[in-house]
Design an enzyme around this catalytic site. Structure first.
Site, PDB file in Angstrom:
ATOM      1  N   HIS A  26      26.616  26.785  60.090  1.00 44.51           N
ATOM      2  CA  HIS A  26      26.589  25.567  60.896  1.00 44.51           C
ATOM      3  C   HIS A  26      27.881  24.773  60.736  1.00 44.51           C
ATOM      4  CE1 HIS A  26      25.311  21.229  61.398  1.00 44.51           C
ATOM      5  NE2 HIS A  26      25.048  21.730  62.584  1.00 44.51           N
ATOM      6  N   GLU A  29      30.418  26.450  62.840  1.00 47.97           N
ATOM      7  CA  GLU A  29      30.193  26.149  64.264  1.00 47.97           C
ATOM      8  C   GLU A  29      30.905  24.849  64.660  1.00 47.97           C
ATOM      9  OE1 GLU A  29      27.154  23.626  66.621  1.00 47.97           O
ATOM     10  OE2 GLU A  29      26.099  25.021  65.299  1.00 47.97           O
ATOM     11  N   HIS A  30      30.831  23.846  63.802  1.00 42.41           N
ATOM     12  CA  HIS A  30      31.526  22.585  64.060  1.00 42.41           C
ATOM     13  C   HIS A  30      33.038  22.784  64.070  1.00 42.41           C
ATOM     14  CE1 HIS A  30      28.513  19.147  63.542  1.00 42.41           C
ATOM     15  NE2 HIS A  30      27.774  20.244  63.472  1.00 42.41           N
ATOM     16  N   GLU A 106      24.567  14.170  60.087  1.00 48.22           N
ATOM     17  CA  GLU A 106      23.578  14.934  60.854  1.00 48.22           C
ATOM     18  C   GLU A 106      22.358  15.257  59.989  1.00 48.22           C
ATOM     19  OE1 GLU A 106      23.432  19.070  63.514  1.00 48.22           O
ATOM     20  OE2 GLU A 106      25.333  18.350  62.697  1.00 48.22           O
TER      21      GLU A 106
END
Length: 388
Positions: A26, A29-30, A106
């Site tokens: 993740h 991905e950012h 997040e």
């Protein structure tokens, strides 16, 4: 259509991470949107937005997807931008620190959404410390100390050609797409990806009840058990079972808990299926004082279905719901692109729409009831979040 959706799908997700790497997929991905050798982060978004397009990405437990949706005439630009960010990200150290802060926010935001968090609590109750039981985002304890070197190592070792599927759908020419991808997607680096999926069955914990006390207006409940893997031939029957039990407003759970008694606004059943495991669960959000009553009704309905099965009329309705959702879900290029990619990445091939509908049509009452008597009698775990 006058649009095209283009996606680069990488068969790497959170279950492929070592415990100390939790959240690296993740995180990556950012970071891939933060800049390449040819483009800054602003360039990546501005070039696509300048032609009215959109880009995004998401990470799951078993794959990561980077995609764009543009006008058909702008497909060459979309392919160049998306392939560039997947294969030429620079992973700048300053960007790592910036995105670390974003991801920690997040994670904190997720903790403020109990209706989402309860599903993760249930997965942990079922799978424990196995990667399928961990948060896709990782935790503050794993994200805060994660280094650029760890992220880059994961990127170089895992983002290799054998793990990647490229898919596109819309007003396009196949041969042209192939040629454009060949020019833009440079996956140099050599080596072979590590085996992605273990051959042994995923272990599950003994049935448990996990309660997280929070000062929320509602109590959020997930009750469920181990399910079936995504390659199990009973998955077609499972889709029908889920529709009839808790998949819509005419489902048994919705009618019993919401329509007849008004005990919950949201109540449904769902399944999650992985390469070698799965789960099946019921969710409900209700007033804290109604938790016991809602659980009693849910358990009673599960027991009734397991013991007596569904009727032929219910199965017909469940099959109709499945067929309709398949077809109506393909009304845009994004969903068509996703179907192609998931077929190749997760199932080793793509069924035509007619083949999909034929598989649903072939499901019998006896198959669904046999699956219900197996699935719905398995020991259940329970996750609850709320002031209870």
């Amino acid at each position: 259509m006058r649009s095209v959706s283009f996606g680069v799908w990488v068969g790497i997700g959170s279950r492929d991470e070592a415990p100390e790497q939790a959240g690296v997929s993740h995180f990556l991905e950012h970071l891939l949107f933060k800049g390449t050798e040819r483009r800054s982060a602003l360039d990546i978004t501005a070039e696509i937005e300048a032609v009215g397009g959109e880009t995004n990405a998401f990470t799951t437990k078993e794959y990561t997807c980077y995609y764009a949706r543009v006008l058909d005439e702008d497909l060459p630009l979309a392919i160049d931008v998306m392939c560039d960010l997947v294969s030429h990200s620079v992973l700048d150290a300053a960007d790592v620190e910036t995105e670390r802060g974003v991801i920690l926010e997040e994670i904190a935001m997720h903790d403020d959404e109990p209706g989402d968090e309860v599903h993760d609590v249930f997965a942990e109750a079922l799978y424990g410390t196995h990667p399928l039981g961990r948060l896709i985002s990782g935790t503050e304890e794993t994200i805060a100390p994660m280094t650029r070197a760890q992220i880059e190592g994961f990127y170089r070792d895992r983002y290799l050609a054998p793990s990647i599927v490229v898919a596109a759908a819309g007003n396009l020419d196949h041969d042209l797409v192939v040629e454009l991808v060949r020019r833009s997607l440079d996956l140099a680096g050599g080596g072979t990806p590590a085996p992605l999926r273990p051959t042994a069955a995923v272990p599950t914990l003994a049935p448990d009840t996990v309660v997280r006390v929070k000062d929320t207006e509602q109590a959020h409940i997930v009750l469920g058990s181990p399910g079936i893997g995504r390659l199990d031939e009973r998955r077609w029957a499972l889709g029908v079972l889920n529709n009839v039990l808790g998949g819509g407003m005419s489902s048994r759970l919705f009618q019993e808990i919401r329509e007849k008694r008004g005990l919950a606004y949201s109540v449904y059943s769902y399944s999650s299926q992985y390469a070698d495991a799965g789960l099946f669960a019921v969710y409900a959000g209700c007033a804290p004082g109604k938790v016991d009553e809602v659980l009693e009704l849910a358990r009673a309905e599960l027991a009734a279905v397991a013991g007596k099965g569904f009727t032929a009329a219910e199965i017909a309705r469940g099959k109709g719901m499945a067929k309709g959702s398949y077809v109506l879900g393909l009304e845009d290029t994004g969903s068509r692109m996703s179907r192609l990619a998931k077929g190749e990445l997760l199932y080793g091939g793509v069924l035509s729409v007619d083949e999909l509908l034929a598989r649903v049509d072939a499901v019998t009452l006896d198959e669904v009831n046999a699956l219900a008597s197996d699935l719905l009698t398995r020991p259940t775990s329970l996750a609850v979040i709320g002031p209870v």
